[in-house]
Design a protein around this motif. Structure first.
Motif, PDB file in Angstrom:
ATOM      1  N   LYS A 136       0.848  -1.203   0.000  1.00 40.24           N
ATOM      2  CA  LYS A 136       0.000   0.000   0.000  1.00 40.24           C
ATOM      3  C   LYS A 136       0.890   1.262   0.000  1.00 40.24           C
ATOM      4  CE  LYS A 136      -4.184  -1.844   0.350  1.00 40.24           C
ATOM      5  NZ  LYS A 136      -4.626  -2.574   1.480  1.00 40.24           N
ATOM      6  N   LYS A 185      -4.271   6.354   1.730  1.00 38.96           N
ATOM      7  CA  LYS A 185      -3.703   5.167   2.388  1.00 38.96           C
ATOM      8  C   LYS A 185      -4.125   3.821   1.780  1.00 38.96           C
ATOM      9  CE  LYS A 185      -2.873   7.374   6.830  1.00 38.96           C
ATOM     10  NZ  LYS A 185      -3.203   7.452   8.251  1.00 38.96           N
ATOM     11  N   PRO A 186      -5.363   3.685   1.246  1.00 39.62           N
ATOM     12  CA  PRO A 186      -5.740   2.345   0.734  1.00 39.62           C
ATOM     13  C   PRO A 186      -5.104   2.004  -0.618  1.00 39.62           C
ATOM     14  CG  PRO A 186      -7.691   3.731   1.173  1.00 39.62           C
ATOM     15  CD  PRO A 186      -6.496   4.623   1.181  1.00 39.62           C
ATOM     16  N   TYR A 187      -4.473   2.980  -1.285  1.00 37.86           N
ATOM     17  CA  TYR A 187      -3.982   2.736  -2.650  1.00 37.86           C
ATOM     18  C   TYR A 187      -2.884   1.663  -2.674  1.00 37.86           C
ATOM     19  CZ  TYR A 187      -1.807   3.451  -7.224  1.00 37.86           C
ATOM     20  OH  TYR A 187      -1.284   3.258  -8.487  1.00 37.86           O
ATOM     21  N   GLU A 188      -3.045   0.697  -3.590  1.00 41.83           N
ATOM     22  CA  GLU A 188      -2.046  -0.367  -3.765  1.00 41.83           C
ATOM     23  C   GLU A 188      -1.152   0.003  -4.942  1.00 41.83           C
ATOM     24  OE1 GLU A 188      -2.502  -4.852  -5.088  1.00 41.83           O
ATOM     25  OE2 GLU A 188      -3.503  -4.528  -3.156  1.00 41.83           O
TER      26      GLU A 188
END
Length: 393
Positions: free
Chosen positions: A330, A377-380
């Motif tokens: 992440k 924050k959730p971005y991979e």
């Protein structure tokens, strides 16, 4: 009523250490060309190449730049004063012999060195040379591969049996009501299944299908057969140039039967040793004359990919740098590779895809096309992302 959303597929946990700093070890029988390959790959003479077993005792380590045309293009565009590519950490490990799992040769020390790496380059000898003795007496790659597979499995069986005995002692008399007791019983069931995979099914651990809870248990066991393997077949220069060797189809068939899906890369240590000390221009000329190109860039990329590693870039006139992260990382953890403060005080990332930058030619043009994205924050992270991180004070 609106249709129910399908539940999101569970993200698969990766086998191996949850780290971005992973290493690959060079494994094989004595006198198959491991140390010579390591020297050519690392452009050093750290590996002790000699015509006798156990010339290498203590493992040698080198960081190998991973070739990447995207990185080269970014350097051309930004013209930075500093260029830092991605690296693959490679370890030269002593030769393994039959009986290593019970301590023969450098058995236990060797296997502890294999346990300390995260992936394996298995060097297989398919060249005849009366000058280079073979520890088993003659050249037979299938027998050699069988020896290594057997020794790694036997050691895994020994370690799994020890783990199972220890678990059985702690799970005796457990109830089935508390979550902790249930988790302990699930762990026991997983270790029993691992043992069945290695013994009854006669399979390497990485070739069985595991769910995420099971993978968490397996990762704690640090098994040798859970590590990804890339098979490197060392041919004579003549065979490599003409792309023909009597053993190659048999080796391919053995891999398909025993470890389907594992990559197989033919190469020639003899050719690589000749090319290693040359300048870029000389190497190009020599490859043209030989009628074959070095396999080292392909091998380095295959090793990097086998560890589920990807890279993202940070770019500017001062520095263009490729940062290595594990697939599925992440954004905050990717930023943390640069500095822990970037992760702890993460605000967001300004991210563009390499393809978009390549297509539009500049950051300003990417922004004007609406392709520069702010990610939280959730971005991979995706392989090839170009990132700018924003962190709190």
């Amino acid at each position: 009523m609106p249709p129910k959303k399908a539940p999101a597929a569970e993200k698969k946990t990766l086998l191996g250490r949850p780290s971005n700093n992973l290493k690959i070890g060079i494994v094989g029988l004595p006198n198959v060309g491991k140390s010579s390959f390591f020297n050519a790959l690392s452009k050093t003479d750290l590996g002790k190449a000699a015509n006798f077993p156990y010339a290498t005792i203590n493992p040698e380590e080198a960081r190998i730049p991973v070739p990447d045309p995207r990185f080269d293009w970014l350097c051309e565009v930004y013209k930075p004063s500093n260029r830092i590519p991605a690296f693959l950490t490679c370890i030269d490990i002593a030769g393994l012999t039959a009986g290593a799992s019970t301590g023969a040769g450098l058995g236990n020390a060797f296997l502890s060195h294999v346990r300390a790496v995260d992936g394996i380059f298995q060097v297989v000898r398919a060249f005849d040379d009366a000058e280079v003795t073979h520890v088993e007496g003659d050249v037979d790659p299938l027998r050699d591969m069988e020896i290594i597979q057997t020794e790694l499995r036997l050691k895994d069986i020994e370690w799994t049996e020890k783990a199972l005995d220890a678990l059985k002692k702690t799970t005796r008399g457990l109830g089935s009501t508390s979550l902790a007791d249930r988790a302990k019983k699930e762990e026991l069931a997983t270790v029993e299944r691992v043992l069945k995979t290695l013994t009854t099914d006669a399979k390497d651990v990485r070739k069985a299908d595991w769910n995420n809870k099971e993978i968490d248990v397996i990762n704690g066991l640090q098994l040798l057969t859970a590590k990804p393997v890339t098979y490197l077949v060392n041919l004579s220069e003549k065979d490599y140039v003409r792309k023909k060797n009597k053993w190659l189809p048999k080796i391919k068939a053995w891999i398909d039967a025993n470890n389907p899906g594992d990559p197989l890369i033919p190469f020639s240590v003899a050719l690589e040793e000749r090319l290693a000390p040359l300048s870029d221009e000389e190497r190009e000329e020599e490859q043209k004359n030989a009628g074959a190109v070095s396999a080292l860039p392909k091998i380095t990329q295959a090793g990097y990919a086998s560890l589920d590693l990807i890279r993202y870039f940070t770019c500017g006139p001062v520095e263009v740098r490729a940062w290595t992260i594990r697939r599925g990382t992440k954004a905050p953890q990717a930023a943390g590779v640069i500095h822990s403060d970037f992760e702890n005080k993460f605000v967001c990332g300004e991210i563009m895809a390499y393809e978009d930058l390549r297509e539009h030619g500049s950051e300003a043009a990417v922004k004007a096309a609406g392709k520069l994205r702010q990610q939280g924050k959730p971005y991979e992270m995706v392989d090839g992302d170009v990132a700018y991180w924003k962190a709190g004070a």
